[in-house]
Design an enzyme around this catalytic site. Structure first.
Site, mmCIF file in Angstrom:
data_model
loop_
_atom_site.group_PDB
_atom_site.id
_atom_site.type_symbol
_atom_site.label_atom_id
_atom_site.label_comp_id
_atom_site.label_asym_id
_atom_site.label_seq_id
_atom_site.Cartn_x
_atom_site.Cartn_y
_atom_site.Cartn_z
ATOM 1 N N HIS B 65 0.828 -1.210 0.000
ATOM 2 C CA HIS B 65 0.000 0.000 0.000
ATOM 3 C C HIS B 65 0.863 1.261 0.000
ATOM 4 O O HIS B 65 0.586 2.242 -0.702
ATOM 5 C CB HIS B 65 -0.919 -0.048 1.231
ATOM 6 C CG HIS B 65 -1.675 1.215 1.481
ATOM 7 N ND1 HIS B 65 -1.391 2.058 2.547
ATOM 8 C CD2 HIS B 65 -2.698 1.797 0.813
ATOM 9 C CE1 HIS B 65 -2.211 3.087 2.516
ATOM 10 N NE2 HIS B 65 -3.012 2.959 1.479
ATOM 11 N N GLU B 68 2.164 1.835 -3.375
ATOM 12 C CA GLU B 68 1.108 2.397 -4.250
ATOM 13 C C GLU B 68 1.076 3.916 -4.136
ATOM 14 O O GLU B 68 0.998 4.634 -5.129
ATOM 15 C CB GLU B 68 -0.238 1.778 -3.859
ATOM 16 C CG GLU B 68 -1.419 2.316 -4.633
ATOM 17 C CD GLU B 68 -2.596 2.656 -3.718
ATOM 18 O OE1 GLU B 68 -3.069 1.747 -2.987
ATOM 19 O OE2 GLU B 68 -3.052 3.818 -3.736
ATOM 20 N N HIS B 69 1.142 4.435 -2.919
ATOM 21 C CA HIS B 69 1.157 5.891 -2.734
ATOM 22 C C HIS B 69 2.382 6.513 -3.392
ATOM 23 O O HIS B 69 2.284 7.523 -4.086
ATOM 24 C CB HIS B 69 1.200 6.233 -1.240
ATOM 25 C CG HIS B 69 -0.133 6.276 -0.590
ATOM 26 N ND1 HIS B 69 -0.589 7.366 0.114
ATOM 27 C CD2 HIS B 69 -1.126 5.358 -0.533
ATOM 28 C CE1 HIS B 69 -1.804 7.104 0.581
ATOM 29 N NE2 HIS B 69 -2.152 5.902 0.198
ATOM 30 N N GLU B 140 -4.095 8.113 7.516
ATOM 31 C CA GLU B 140 -5.054 7.219 6.859
ATOM 32 C C GLU B 140 -5.345 6.018 7.763
ATOM 33 O O GLU B 140 -6.494 5.608 7.921
ATOM 34 C CB GLU B 140 -4.485 6.762 5.520
ATOM 35 C CG GLU B 140 -5.518 6.108 4.618
ATOM 36 C CD GLU B 140 -4.946 5.648 3.288
ATOM 37 O OE1 GLU B 140 -3.847 6.126 2.906
ATOM 38 O OE2 GLU B 140 -5.586 4.811 2.638
#
Lengths: 416, 424
Positions: B65, B68-69, B140
């Site tokens: 993840h 991905e950012h 997040e």
């Protein structure tokens, strides 16, 4: 889209489009929006989805829908300006995708069942469900704040009435009142039938004529939407609830007519319609004042509503900045990227709408009682709006009401 | 390009493998205004241990993840602003099995496709931009920590799986992401973001040769290190039967799960499980009506099947004042039905309904793209799903019922407020 008059007061609007795998039929019965009838419309819509002569409960309706290849039956009561339309809508698979069978006729049969033969024995349960829905409005604080601002701003106009009706009006209803009201609705309301998607055009026209035959002629009159001026002095309204984030809503009145509607649509996009808008880039990104800041145009009523979710202590600063942005447009300070981004955003949205039956139904049904224009034509009109026109309409917009939903008592100090 | 036709649904898919190993699929949809492109890699949150050139690598939780950012980061331009200028709308997501980068557009499709293929292939990680991201992703994670529905679901997975890394949060934890460095990111990127490990799927009113030209122009072949993902063997048994967490919610929320045996054919698995679950728990079922009428579940209750890299489970979730009672009623009901109480007429009717629903979902390019990419990574062909539903027989469902929804493989996860309520 082609419009055919089936009978006085009953129109068919038909738009075949073979790229879809299904089709959607929406029957809309229009009434003037009034306090007494809003609740009745909402309740009748619920009953139509719950119990009919041939399908006395939800389970039997659902089983029938499954038999029709997973068709969907949707009912509701929707505001269109100061008209209130009761809708019965069915979405079903196109015959072309079914081997050795045609379901079109059965789909229309079910639609007619719900529309013409609802059974009101279940009215108490549906009254309760409707009241639960009215009470649940407070759960989504953002839309609740918007609703409250409109209620206050339009307290003396039909537009301030909720599309569910008010709880005390729902309580007054019973089986006989609802049943009688339904009979009157079917007999007197102007009816617009929209059929969009993949279907045999001739077969659908035949089905719609069959439906029209079961109905009487009626007057083709739609309630107009009144335009009011903003008050001399801006009104302030403050509600207090158990919220962690404040909700600011500002209502403006615009002069809406055939010439101003497209410039106003672009104005709204420039002002607060997306990630290239002034509200987004200034109130949110530059000043970090809020989690969201946007505006929406109510085309038929000529209202522009700004919404922002803010910390309580940012109220004045946010209000000031929103007014700065509004004045900026009146002064003609619009960057080319803001203008282009706004137009591109609207055009992209309209183009995408053509791919979605639900959005198409929404697009066309908001034009009930008007001369219908297709999406491509609307796109052209948007593309021909000039910067000067936006500034012109901006100068005729006045602030009416400022509404703020803030917390109870002291600042909340929640940990999480 | 190879053409595969799916007559039942009136669609076709063109495909070709690029010299880099990238698999390209195109589904033309004439007359649709919106086009959609997804560029995905076969690397998700469950791929956290692997052998690379003979060396074992154990990745910190949440790195897929995080990566991905960071992939969006470019040294001299802003990816989102570039898409905006063209009127395209871009996004990305990380799931258990894969990471996807996507955009949708009603105009300037090929230019937007160039941007998509370029930025994903251009990794740019620095100590500074890694540190910045740790702060953002930390926020997040905090947001997810506050989400009762997210928690009730992940707790269910933790109760279900002992060893499988599906029981790790996709975003990781604040602690685990603090261990991520630019070196680990580059190592991960080089191991998994090789075109030979990736798929491009495009759907909409596009011309396949124009799409292929963009692919040829933008995709770079790169030598791939020898990479093999290792998974610890997961026992058949569940980890623990119940798990409860305190949360400030108005009513308790439950997520009930059944651990299932993964099947070889992913399209078939989805077809048979979807039909079985709709028959047992769908809106026209006896169970749904009685639980709903007794006020034990709300209208949102539904059961679904998920499967991927060596995992498969059924889950159902709802608000309820008495989750334990719902679990007991469901287990009793399933035991009853297993004694051959399935009705063939229910089966026929549900099949028809599902067939219609699947076909209608093919109107949505968003839905098609995301289903397609997920299924291709599982080794299946999504457009065959409607056909598979048609082929399922009543006997297939009866057989599945006997082996699925095993009471001993059942897990109940609950989030609820403490007796003191939400004040504490």
């Amino acid at each position: 889209m082609e419009t055919i008059s089936l009978k006085s007061g009953i129109k068919l609007h038909i738009l075949p489009d073979g790229k879809f795998k299904n089709f959607r039929v929406g029957v809309y019965m229009s009434t003037p929006l009034t306090k007494e009838t809003a609740a009745k419309n909402a309740l009748v819509a619920r009953v139509m989805r719950s119990s009919t002569k041939s399908f006395p409960d939800k389970r039997s309706i659902n089983r029938r829908l499954e038999e029709l290849y997973g068709a969907a039956l949707i009912t509701g009561a929707e505001k269109r300006g100061e008209c209130h339309a009761v809708k019965v809508c069915i979405d079903a698979l196109a015959d072309r995708y079914i081997e050795n069978e045609s379901i079109l006729h059965s789909v229309f049969d079910l639609l007619c069942e719900a529309l013409l033969y609802p059974v009101f024995d279940c009215v108490d349960r549906e009254k309760q469900a409707l009241i639960d829905e009215i009470r649940a409005a407070v759960n989504d604080k953002r839309s609740y704040a918007l609703k409250r601002c409109i209620e206050e701003m339009c307290a003396d106009e039909p537009f301030g009435i909720s599309s569910h009706g008010a709880e005390e009006d729902v309580q007054k209803l019973d089986r006989d009142i609802a049943c009688e009201y339904h009979a009157q609705l079917i007999k007197t309301a102007p009816i617009d039938i929209f059929v969009i998607g993949a279907f045999d055009r001739e077969a659908v026209e035949t089905e719609c004529r069959r439906l029209a035959d079961a109905l009487e002629e009626r007057e083709e009159v739609y309630a107009p939407t009144c335009q009011m001026a903003a008050p001399e002095q801006v009104r302030y309204v403050n509600d207090k609830e158990n919220v962690t984030q404040g909700k600011l809503v500002i209502g403006y009145r615009a002069q809406i007519n055939d010439n101003s509607v497209y410039p106003l649509t672009v104005y709204n996009a420039v002002f607060g319609g997306g990630t290239s808008s002034k509200l987004f880039n200034n109130v949110r990104e530059k000043l970090s004042l809020c989690y969201y800041a946007s505006s929406v145009l109510y085309r038929k009523k000529g209202l522009i509503m700004v919404q922002a979710g803010i910390d309580f202590d940012k109220y004045q600063k946010t209000l000031d900045e929103i007014m700065v942005q509004s004045e900026d447009i009146k002064a003609g300070n619009i960057e080319p990227e803001e203008f282009e981004g706004a137009v591109l955003g609207i055009v992209n949205g309209l183009r995408s709408c053509k791919d979605d039956l639900g959005q198409l139904m929404g697009y066309y049904s908001t034009q009930i009682g008007e001369d219908i224009i297709d999406i491509d034509e609307k796109i052209e009109k948007i593309l021909s709006v000039k910067m000067e026109q936006i500034i012109d309409v901006a100068r005729q917009i006045s602030m009416d009401t400022i509404y703020f939903l803030s917390g109870n008592g002291t600042e909340s100090d929640n940990e999480g | 390009m190879k053409v595969k036709k799916y007559d039942i649904i009136n669609e076709q898919v063109l495909s070709k493998v690029h010299e880099s190993g990238l698999r390209v699929y195109i589904m033309p949809k004439k007359g649709f205004g919106k086009s959609y492109a997804t560029f995905a890699t076969n690397f998700g949150s469950v791929d956290n241990v692997f052998m690379r050139n003979g060396e074992k690598v154990v990745l910190p939780d949440g790195i897929a993840h995080f990566l991905e950012h960071k992939v969006f980061e470019e040294p001299d331009y802003n990816v989102f602003a570039e898409f905006s200028k063209l009127g395209a709308s871009a996004n990305a997501y990380t799931s258990f099995d894969l990471t996807t980068y996507l955009f949708s557009a009603t105009d300037n499709f090929y230019d937007s496709l160039k941007i998509l293929l370029s930025y994903v292939q251009n990794p740019y990680f620095t100590d500074e931009n890694v540190a910045k991201e740790q702060g953002i992703i930390g926020q997040e994670i905090g947001m997810y920590d506050d989400d009762p529905e997210w928690n009730v679901f992940f707790n269910m997975l933790r109760a279900m799986y002992k060893k499988h890394s599906i029981n790790i949060d996709i975003a990781g934890s604040v602690k685990s992401i603090s261990e991520i460095t630019k070196e680990t990111l580059y190592k991960c990127y080089e191991s998994f973001y090789n075109p030979a490990n990736m798929v491009l799927f495009v759907v909409g009113d596009v011309e396949s040769d124009k799409v292929w030209n963009v692919v040829e122009e933008c995709i770079k072949t790169a030598p791939r290190p020898e990479v093999e993902v290792i998974r610890e063997a997961e026992p058949d048994e569940i980890n623990m039967p119940t798990i409860t967490q305190n949360f400030c919610v108005a009513k308790p929320i439950f997520c009930m799960g059944f651990k299932e045996k993964p099947m070889d054919d992913p399209v078939w698995a989805d077809a048979v499980y979807t039909i079985l679950l709709e028959m047992l728990f769908g809106k026209s079922s006896e169970l749904y009506q009685s639980l709903y009428n007794e006020g034990l579940i709300n209208a949102a209750f539904s059961a679904s099947y998920s499967a991927g890299k060596e995992y498969a489970f059924v889950e159902m979730s709802s608000e309820s004042d008495n989750p334990e009672k719902v679990r007991d009623i469901i287990l009793g009901y399933v035991a009853e039905i297993k004694k051959n109480r399935l009705l063939k007429e229910d089966f026929e009717r549900i099949k028809r309904a599902l067939y219609g629903k699947v076909l209608r979902s093919l109107n949505s390019v968003d839905s098609i793209a995301n289903q397609f990419i997920s299924m291709i990574m599982r080794g299946g062909d999504y457009p065959e799903f409607a056909q598979a539903i048609n082929k399922v027989t009543f006997e297939d469902i009866e057989n599945l019922l006997q082996s699925a929804l095993d009471e001993t493989k059942c897990v109940l996860s609950v989030v609820k407020a403490t007796e003191e309520g939400c004040e504490s």
